[in-house]
Design an enzyme around this catalytic site. Structure first.
Site, short mmCIF file in Angstrom:
data_model
loop_
_atom_site.label_atom_id
_atom_site.label_comp_id
_atom_site.label_asym_id
_atom_site.label_seq_id
_atom_site.Cartn_x
_atom_site.Cartn_y
_atom_site.Cartn_z
NE ARG A 118 19.70 16.54 -18.18
CZ ARG A 118 19.96 17.79 -19.32
NH1 ARG A 118 19.88 18.97 -18.73
NH2 ARG A 118 20.25 17.28 -20.54
CE LYS A 140 10.70 1.13 -2.85
NZ LYS A 140 10.01 0.02 -2.40
CD GLU A 182 1.30 0.15 3.02
OE1 GLU A 182 2.22 -0.45 3.66
OE2 GLU A 182 1.11 -0.07 2.02
CE LYS A 231 8.97 4.21 3.24
NZ LYS A 231 7.93 4.48 2.26
CD GLU A 241 12.34 -2.70 -2.34
OE1 GLU A 241 11.95 -1.47 -2.31
OE2 GLU A 241 12.39 -3.67 -3.00
NE ARG A 245 12.47 2.12 0.26
CZ ARG A 245 12.34 3.36 -0.01
NH1 ARG A 245 13.35 4.06 -0.09
NH2 ARG A 245 11.22 3.89 -0.10
CG ASN A 249 7.78 -3.58 -1.01
OD1 ASN A 249 6.79 -2.83 -1.39
ND2 ASN A 249 9.20 -3.49 -1.29
CG HIS A 252 3.42 -4.07 -0.33
ND1 HIS A 252 3.06 -4.32 0.83
CD2 HIS A 252 3.19 -2.80 -0.63
CE1 HIS A 252 3.07 -3.19 1.54
NE2 HIS A 252 3.07 -2.34 0.46
CG HIS A 256 2.41 -4.72 -5.83
ND1 HIS A 256 3.74 -4.61 -5.67
CD2 HIS A 256 1.90 -4.06 -5.13
CE1 HIS A 256 4.06 -3.55 -4.93
NE2 HIS A 256 2.96 -3.04 -4.58
CG HIS A 269 -1.28 0.21 -1.88
ND1 HIS A 269 -1.00 -0.77 -2.83
CD2 HIS A 269 -0.66 0.34 -1.01
CE1 HIS A 269 0.34 -0.89 -2.36
NE2 HIS A 269 0.63 -0.14 -1.19
P1 NAD Z 1 -4.84 7.90 -2.77
O1 NAD Z 1 -3.81 8.76 -2.86
O2 NAD Z 1 -5.66 7.39 -3.87
O3 NAD Z 1 -6.00 8.62 -1.60
C1 NAD Z 1 -7.01 7.98 -1.22
C2 NAD Z 1 -8.34 8.92 -1.47
O4 NAD Z 1 -8.40 9.86 -0.32
C3 NAD Z 1 -8.36 9.50 -2.96
O5 NAD Z 1 -9.68 9.52 -3.06
C4 NAD Z 1 -8.27 11.13 -2.19
O6 NAD Z 1 -8.37 12.04 -3.09
C5 NAD Z 1 -8.79 10.94 -1.08
N1 NAD Z 1 -8.09 12.04 -0.16
C6 NAD Z 1 -6.69 12.34 -0.12
N2 NAD Z 1 -6.61 13.02 1.39
C7 NAD Z 1 -7.78 13.07 1.88
C8 NAD Z 1 -8.28 13.87 3.03
N3 NAD Z 1 -7.43 14.52 3.78
N4 NAD Z 1 -9.51 13.85 3.23
C9 NAD Z 1 -10.51 13.20 2.14
N5 NAD Z 1 -10.09 12.50 1.19
C10 NAD Z 1 -8.75 12.63 1.06
O7 NAD Z 1 -4.54 6.62 -1.97
P2 NAD Z 1 -3.37 6.60 -0.72
O8 NAD Z 1 -3.67 5.25 -0.08
O9 NAD Z 1 -3.18 7.59 -0.02
O10 NAD Z 1 -2.12 6.02 -1.35
C11 NAD Z 1 -1.86 4.78 -2.35
C12 NAD Z 1 -0.82 4.89 -3.37
O11 NAD Z 1 0.41 5.03 -2.69
C13 NAD Z 1 -0.67 3.91 -4.32
O12 NAD Z 1 -0.68 4.43 -5.35
C14 NAD Z 1 0.38 3.39 -3.86
O13 NAD Z 1 1.23 2.37 -4.89
C15 NAD Z 1 1.34 4.39 -3.26
N6 NAD Z 1 2.45 3.90 -2.36
C16 NAD Z 1 3.52 4.40 -2.48
C17 NAD Z 1 4.65 4.14 -1.46
C18 NAD Z 1 5.80 4.94 -1.63
O14 NAD Z 1 6.86 4.47 -0.88
N7 NAD Z 1 6.02 5.55 -2.39
C19 NAD Z 1 4.16 3.40 -0.26
C20 NAD Z 1 3.06 2.87 -0.36
C21 NAD Z 1 1.85 3.10 -1.10
N1 GLY Z 2 6.45 1.28 0.63
C1 GLY Z 2 7.58 0.50 0.61
C2 GLY Z 2 9.06 1.42 0.66
O1 GLY Z 2 8.89 2.72 0.53
O2 GLY Z 2 10.12 0.81 0.23
#
Ligand code: NAD
Ligand code: GLY
Length: 362
Positions: A118, A140, A182, A231, A241, A245, A249, A252, A256, A269
């Site tokens: 939990r 998120k 972003e 942010k 959201e 918030r 997006n 986005h 998406h 992404h």
């Molecule tokens: P990712 O986590 O896939 O990382 C991108 C690549 O970089 C991967 O191959 C990873 O292994 C590699 N990597 C990570 N750190 C590294 C480093 N320091 N050196 C070398 N390689 C490295 O992708 P991302 O772009 O970080 O994140 C995308 C994800 O984030 C999506 O799933 C998206 O939906 C999510 N997201 C979430 C939010 C949120 O608010 N929670 C906001 C935006 C995006």
């Molecule tokens: N990346 C969108 C959010 O955090 O709301």
């Protein structure tokens, strides 16, 4: 070391700090232990990040789960693997999960922390630019479903975020640009964030383009700080959201759909987001929401940073339009767009003609 505080509404989880700086991984448990009473940690990471930074998080307090790398693994199976590992090592209620990696790892590990017993403490150690400016902040957490991105998840805030900017040096060009996408998003929405401070991120991005693209560490730290402050300001006003918030997006809704239609394999992404931002500028301009000058300078900024703005694939109009309905911003069967309406300002708009919507991108 820069500190940004994420203030949350009183009835919600406690506020928490984001630390930004160089070499923070060298004393990561020193920082973590000031923000949690946990004594044992499950570090969730992937094979790529583990080989680069795993050593820094090894300690007699921690165990690791190393997942395969990629957005296609952001799913229920991997979530179960994290939970299995937590049970196997008998992680307890007062222990914590650490996410070491990009947004994929951060979102999945955070969701696991939210539902394990939990909810146990959660720490974000983001290692991509995208994760440092966006996904590690704001709570998120989610996994993807075959029918839509991030469809299974919740809001769950970390106890602390530790962004070591040196980790960005090992990011390849493509992943760095993905994060920049972003970053530019915040420039386009800055005024709508309602921050008392004016950062002029749009101008900062124009003035320091060379330093940013060459990963100048001081400028990058300032850039990450501005994004995190914007942010945090938005999350403070609307953690779950209910309204504001959604501006985070920006671009986005198109993104998406692109990711969904290409099964999260073809575009990162951030690439989907930069294509989506160009598309929304096209749409806003065709609807006369924004001036020609602002349209040109906004699209120019995407180009100046070498971000991808065109789809390589050809999609059928109906196929693409229907995919946009899988977005969480769909309400009452209407697609809600975060639309540029003035310089650095956006507003929610819907009831937009299907042909104009798809003309913006296809
Ligand atoms: P990712 O986590 O896939 O990382 C991108 C690549 O970089 C991967 O191959 C990873 O292994 C590699 N990597 C990570 N750190 C590294 C480093 N320091 N050196 C070398 N390689 C490295 O992708 P991302 O772009 O970080 O994140 C995308 C994800 O984030 C999506 O799933 C998206 O939906 C999510 N997201 C979430 C939010 C949120 O608010 N929670 C906001 C935006 C995006
Ligand atoms: N990346 C969108 C959010 O955090 O709301």
């Amino acid at each position: 070391m820069i500190k940004v505080e994420v203030e949350l509404p009183a009835q919600s989880a406690k506020s928490y700090p984001i630390f930004i700086g160089q070499n923070l991984l060298d004393d990561v448990y020193g920082i973590i232990q000031k923000h949690t009473n946990a004594r044992r940690f499950l570090v969730v990471t992937n094979d790529t990040v583990y080989s680069l930074y795993g050593e820094k998080l090894k300690s007699d307090m921690s165990e690791f789960i190393i997942l395969p790398d990629g957005e296609i693994y952001k799913n229920m199976d991997m979530l179960n693997r994290i939970l299995d590992k937590a049970l196997e090592i008998q992680l307890e209620r007062n222990d914590a999960i650490i996410a070491l990696g990009g947004g994929v790892i951060g979102d999945m590990a955070g969701f696991a922390a939210a539902i394990y017993q939990r909810g146990i403490d959660f720490i974000q150690v983001p290692t991509t630019l995208l994760a440092q400016v966006d996904s590690s902040v704001g709570g998120k957490v989610a996994v993807n479903h075959a029918l839509g991105k991030n469809m299974i998840g919740c809001f769950y805030q970390p106890k602390v975020v530790i962004a070591d900017t040196l980790t960005l040096n090992t990011l390849d060009e493509r992943q760095f640009k993905t994060g920049l996408s972003e970053v530019l998003k915040y420039a386009y929405i800055e005024k709508s964030c309602n921050d008392k401070e004016v950062y002029n991120l749009f101008e900062f991005l124009k003035d320091y383009k060379d330093e940013i693209l060459s990963k100048d560490s001081e400028i990058l730290a300032d850039l990450i700080e501005i994004c995190c402050r914007l942010k945090a300001c938005v999350v403070n006003q609307d953690e779950k959201e209910k309204g504001l918030r959604a501006i985070l997006n920006f671009g986005h809704t198109y993104a998406h759909a692109i990711e969904n239609l290409t099964h999260y394999e073809k575009y990162t992404h951030g690439e989907a987001v930069s294509i989506g931002m160009k598309a929304i500028f096209n749409l806003a301009y065709s609807l006369d929401y924004i001036s020609e000058d602002y349209y040109i300078s906004s699209v120019q900024l995407l180009d100046d940073y070498g971000l991808i703005t065109e789809l390589i694939d050809k999609f059928d109009v109906d196929e693409f339009y229907n995919a946009m309905f899988s977005d969480k911003k769909v309400a009452d069967k209407k697609i809600n767009f975060i639309m540029p309406i003035k310089e650095k300002e956006v507003a929610k708009k819907n009831n937009i003609d299907k042909n104009l919507v798809v003309q913006g991108i296809l």
